[in-house]
Design a protein around this motif. Structure first.
Motif, PDB file in Angstrom:
ATOM      1  N   ASN A 138       0.914  -1.324   0.157  1.00 45.96           N
ATOM      2  CA  ASN A 138      -0.065   0.002  -0.059  1.00 45.96           C
ATOM      3  C   ASN A 138       0.886   1.493  -0.066  1.00 45.96           C
ATOM      4  N   GLY A 139       0.881   2.061  -1.260  1.00 46.70           N
ATOM      5  CA  GLY A 139       1.769   3.182  -1.246  1.00 46.70           C
ATOM      6  C   GLY A 139       0.807   4.312  -1.108  1.00 46.70           C
ATOM      7  N   ILE A 140      -0.351   4.266  -0.598  1.00 47.29           N
ATOM      8  CA  ILE A 140      -1.233   5.338  -0.423  1.00 47.29           C
ATOM      9  C   ILE A 140      -1.531   5.736   0.908  1.00 47.29           C
ATOM     10  N   ASP A 141      -1.166   6.856   1.549  1.00 47.80           N
ATOM     11  CA  ASP A 141      -1.477   7.050   2.974  1.00 47.80           C
ATOM     12  C   ASP A 141      -2.988   7.268   3.452  1.00 47.80           C
ATOM     13  N   SER A 142      -3.378   8.064   2.400  1.00 42.97           N
ATOM     14  CA  SER A 142      -4.990   8.560   2.619  1.00 42.97           C
ATOM     15  C   SER A 142      -5.463   8.868   1.580  1.00 42.97           C
ATOM     16  N   ALA A 143      -6.808   8.744   1.186  1.00 41.09           N
ATOM     17  CA  ALA A 143      -7.503   9.010   0.050  1.00 41.09           C
ATOM     18  C   ALA A 143      -9.025   9.387   0.270  1.00 41.09           C
ATOM     19  N   PRO A 144      -9.818   9.912  -0.394  1.00 37.48           N
ATOM     20  CA  PRO A 144     -11.226  10.183  -0.021  1.00 37.48           C
ATOM     21  C   PRO A 144     -12.007   8.967   0.249  1.00 37.48           C
ATOM     22  N   ALA A 145     -13.080   9.000   1.165  1.00 37.04           N
ATOM     23  CA  ALA A 145     -14.033   7.902   1.014  1.00 37.04           C
ATOM     24  C   ALA A 145     -14.385   7.158  -0.153  1.00 37.04           C
ATOM     25  N   ALA A 146     -14.943   7.710  -0.977  1.00 37.58           N
ATOM     26  CA  ALA A 146     -15.189   7.357  -2.223  1.00 37.58           C
ATOM     27  C   ALA A 146     -14.214   6.316  -2.943  1.00 37.58           C
ATOM     28  N   VAL A 147     -13.074   6.895  -2.779  1.00 40.13           N
ATOM     29  CA  VAL A 147     -11.973   5.983  -3.404  1.00 40.13           C
ATOM     30  C   VAL A 147     -11.613   4.853  -2.570  1.00 40.13           C
ATOM     31  N   SER A 148     -11.860   5.032  -1.167  1.00 37.47           N
ATOM     32  CA  SER A 148     -11.538   3.813  -0.246  1.00 37.47           C
ATOM     33  C   SER A 148     -12.548   2.917  -0.577  1.00 37.47           C
ATOM     34  N   ARG A 149     -13.675   2.952  -0.764  1.00 40.63           N
ATOM     35  CA  ARG A 149     -14.864   2.236  -0.961  1.00 40.63           C
ATOM     36  C   ARG A 149     -14.796   1.494  -2.325  1.00 40.63           C
ATOM     37  N   CYS A 150     -14.207   2.465  -3.378  1.00 40.45           N
ATOM     38  CA  CYS A 150     -14.112   1.609  -4.499  1.00 40.45           C
ATOM     39  C   CYS A 150     -12.986   0.711  -4.744  1.00 40.45           C
ATOM     40  N   PHE A 151     -11.824   1.078  -3.906  1.00 40.06           N
ATOM     41  CA  PHE A 151     -10.676   0.201  -3.839  1.00 40.06           C
ATOM     42  C   PHE A 151     -10.992  -0.972  -3.207  1.00 40.06           C
ATOM     43  N   ALA A 152     -11.777  -0.739  -2.009  1.00 36.59           N
ATOM     44  CA  ALA A 152     -12.058  -2.026  -1.221  1.00 36.59           C
ATOM     45  C   ALA A 152     -12.864  -3.069  -1.692  1.00 36.59           C
ATOM     46  N   THR A 153     -13.840  -2.300  -2.336  1.00 29.94           N
ATOM     47  CA  THR A 153     -14.726  -3.465  -3.222  1.00 29.94           C
ATOM     48  C   THR A 153     -14.221  -4.103  -4.183  1.00 29.94           C
ATOM     49  N   ALA A 154     -13.272  -3.286  -5.120  1.00 28.14           N
ATOM     50  CA  ALA A 154     -12.577  -3.946  -6.145  1.00 28.14           C
ATOM     51  C   ALA A 154     -11.577  -5.056  -5.624  1.00 28.14           C
ATOM     52  N   ILE A 155     -10.907  -4.921  -4.485  1.00 24.33           N
ATOM     53  CA  ILE A 155      -9.944  -5.994  -3.750  1.00 24.33           C
ATOM     54  C   ILE A 155     -10.696  -7.318  -3.523  1.00 24.33           C
ATOM     55  N   ARG A 156     -12.026  -7.043  -2.845  1.00 27.87           N
ATOM     56  CA  ARG A 156     -12.982  -8.125  -2.449  1.00 27.87           C
ATOM     57  C   ARG A 156     -13.448  -8.856  -3.375  1.00 27.87           C
ATOM     58  N   GLU A 157     -13.966  -8.201  -4.445  1.00 29.54           N
ATOM     59  CA  GLU A 157     -14.374  -8.955  -5.700  1.00 29.54           C
ATOM     60  C   GLU A 157     -13.347  -9.685  -6.510  1.00 29.54           C
ATOM     61  N   ALA A 158     -12.103  -9.016  -6.569  1.00 28.12           N
ATOM     62  CA  ALA A 158     -10.930  -9.646  -7.245  1.00 28.12           C
ATOM     63  C   ALA A 158     -10.472 -10.922  -6.581  1.00 28.12           C
ATOM     64  N   LEU A 159     -10.399 -10.737  -5.132  1.00 29.89           N
ATOM     65  CA  LEU A 159     -10.017 -12.004  -4.304  1.00 29.89           C
ATOM     66  C   LEU A 159     -11.118 -13.179  -4.455  1.00 29.89           C
ATOM     67  N   ASN A 160     -12.377 -12.663  -4.488  1.00 32.80           N
ATOM     68  CA  ASN A 160     -13.631 -13.705  -4.625  1.00 32.80           C
ATOM     69  C   ASN A 160     -13.418 -14.439  -5.891  1.00 32.80           C
ATOM     70  N   ASN A 161     -13.092 -13.763  -7.017  1.00 34.52           N
ATOM     71  CA  ASN A 161     -12.993 -14.414  -8.517  1.00 34.52           C
ATOM     72  C   ASN A 161     -11.900 -15.244  -8.232  1.00 34.52           C
ATOM     73  N   THR A 162     -10.953 -14.864  -7.750  1.00 36.49           N
ATOM     74  CA  THR A 162      -9.463 -15.772  -7.832  1.00 36.49           C
ATOM     75  C   THR A 162      -9.917 -16.911  -6.960  1.00 36.49           C
ATOM     76  N   VAL A 163     -10.588 -16.952  -5.740  1.00 38.98           N
ATOM     77  CA  VAL A 163     -10.844 -18.061  -5.075  1.00 38.98           C
ATOM     78  C   VAL A 163     -11.848 -19.151  -5.754  1.00 38.98           C
ATOM     79  N   LYS A 164     -12.608 -18.571  -6.510  1.00 34.87           N
ATOM     80  CA  LYS A 164     -13.881 -19.270  -7.190  1.00 34.87           C
ATOM     81  C   LYS A 164     -13.477 -19.947  -8.653  1.00 34.87           C
ATOM     82  N   HIS A 165     -12.773 -19.092  -9.360  1.00 39.83           N
ATOM     83  CA  HIS A 165     -12.695 -19.407 -10.722  1.00 39.83           C
ATOM     84  C   HIS A 165     -11.126 -19.537 -10.992  1.00 39.83           C
ATOM     85  N   SER A 166     -10.311 -19.713 -10.214  1.00 40.73           N
ATOM     86  CA  SER A 166      -8.871 -19.923 -10.727  1.00 40.73           C
ATOM     87  C   SER A 166      -8.181 -20.803  -9.741  1.00 40.73           C
ATOM     88  N   GLN A 167      -7.079 -21.207 -10.090  1.00 40.65           N
ATOM     89  CA  GLN A 167      -6.007 -22.165  -9.507  1.00 40.65           C
ATOM     90  C   GLN A 167      -4.936 -21.423  -8.789  1.00 40.65           C
TER      91      GLN A 167
END
Length: 404
Positions: A281-310
């Motif tokens: 994590n090279g970002i110290d702080s960011a607006p709440a909208a960016v935080s929610r966007c990145f957090a959602t993207a990370i969760r969805e990416a990890l979920n797809n990795t577990v479900k659809h890949s090896q």
């Protein structure tokens, strides 16, 4: 430098007394002066070494055999006073011999002077004895001063080290205190937002529903004036509900800690399989909208990795550039054949219900003026999100899905 100055005075005094006694500078006196100079030089830069001790012993023994050398005894006594300084325990007894050996030639000279009836020789011997004792005392004084100077430097170094440690500890305490205050402030803001949402928000929602019902009843009963009043009350309560909702969202945004939110999202799939997640994590702080966007993207990416890949390893990298924030989630797994088509449909047809996760990532990025690219990359799957930073003085907001 003080040691050399003392010994230079002793050497000059000895030479003067030698010239006064013999009327000329003899070869014996010159040899003795040369040995004394060597003894002073070695004693200054290698005190306590075997060479310094050997020169002291040579000068003392020479004074016993060569009468002119006894004039150099003050230099031998001066260096003998510090011969045991800085010597370890195994060589301490060896250092005692040159330390007190100067007493032997001085005693011999004294006995010789007893039988001498020449007043000048007797006065020179007395001066030499006093000067030798003075040289030994001066050597002890210089050694003591040197030891005290070293002790003072050691104490100063220790004090500076303690001051540095205390400053470092104070800085760490200040950082911990600031972090604790910030955490408590964020938690309190989140609690206030939750209390407003759960209590005031629900009561205003109930009031809105009641005014709507009363408005309908008044219209059915033909009471137009009452229906108009109920409509005005409904508009007022709705406006209050909008203000409360905005206040709740503002408090929630201020109570969002970027680093902890990203850390939580990065470990959201812990225990779901043998998946190792590496977060940079090279970002110290960011607006709440960016935080929610990145957090959602990370969760969805990890979920797809577990479900659809090896995949066995996932790298999550966040970068803070002058003009944008960037998120990259990269895994090292190949897509399962049974899931390849479903994942491809999620990427190609984002409006389809099967691709709601990737579609949500793209919608959130577009809502903030950014972009999201999801697809195969380097024998794995990558989610790449880029969001531009807002202009100075402007605010970054994002519509809340399902907001009350």
């Amino acid at each position: 430098m003080k040691r050399l100055l003392f010994q230079a005075v002793f050497l000059a005094t000895g030479m003067i007394m030698g010239v006064y006694a013999s009327g000329d500078v003899g070869l014996d006196l010159m040899c003795g002066a040369l040995v004394a100079v060597c003894c002073a030089a070695v004693g200054e830069y290698a005190s306590g070494s075997w060479l310094a001790m050997a020169l002291i012993v040579m000068l003392d023994c020479g004074a016993c055999l060569v009468p002119a050398w006894y004039l150099m005894l003050p230099i031998a006594a001066f260096n003998a006073a510090s011969s045991s300084a800085g010597v370890d325990g195994s060589r301490f007894l060896q250092a005692l011999v040159p330390r007190w050996l100067w007493l032997l030639p001085m005693t011999i000279v004294i006995f010789r002077s007893i039988g001498s009836h020449v007043p000048s020789d007797l006065s020179i011997i007395i001066l030499m004895v006093l000067q030798t004792v003075l040289g030994f005392a001066a050597g002890l004084l210089c050694t003591r001063c040197a030891n005290l100077a070293r002790e003072v430097r050691r104490l100063q170094d220790s004090r500076r080290d303690q001051i540095r440690r205390l400053r470092s500890q104070i800085a760490e305490n200040d950082e911990d205190r600031a972090l604790a205050v910030r955490t408590a402030t964020l938690a309190e803001r989140t609690r206030i937002a939750r209390e407003i949402h759960d209590n005031v928000g629900h009561m205003l929602t109930r009031a809105i529903m009641q005014t709507e019902a009363a408005h309908v009843v008044a219209q059915v009963a033909g009471q137009e004036q009452s229906a108009q009043r109920f409509c005005e009350i409904h508009d007022t309560v709705s406006e209050a509900m909008t203000l409360v909702r905005k206040a709740v969202h503002d408090l929630k945004d201020e109570g969002t800690d970027f680093a902890s939110q990203i850390e939580t999202a990065a470990h959201s799939m812990d225990g779901a399989g043998p998946l190792r997640v590496r977060l940079v994590n090279g970002i110290d702080s960011a607006p709440a909208a960016v935080s929610r966007c990145f957090a959602t993207a990370i969760r969805e990416a990890l979920n797809n990795t577990v479900k659809h890949s090896q995949a066995r390893n996932v790298s999550i990298t966040l970068r803070d550039f002058p003009a944008l924030w960037q998120l990259c989630v990269q895994d090292d797994g190949t897509v399962r054949r049974s899931s390849a088509e479903a994942v491809a449909m999620q990427f190609i047809r984002p409006d389809d219900s099967t691709g709601i996760g990737i579609s949500d990532i793209e919608e959130r990025a577009r809502a903030l003026g950014g972009s999201a690219i999801c697809g195969p990359y380097h024998e794995g799957w990558r989610v790449f999100v880029s969001i531009p930073k807002p202009a100075s003085g402007s605010e970054m907001t994002q519509p809340e899905k399902g907001a009350h």
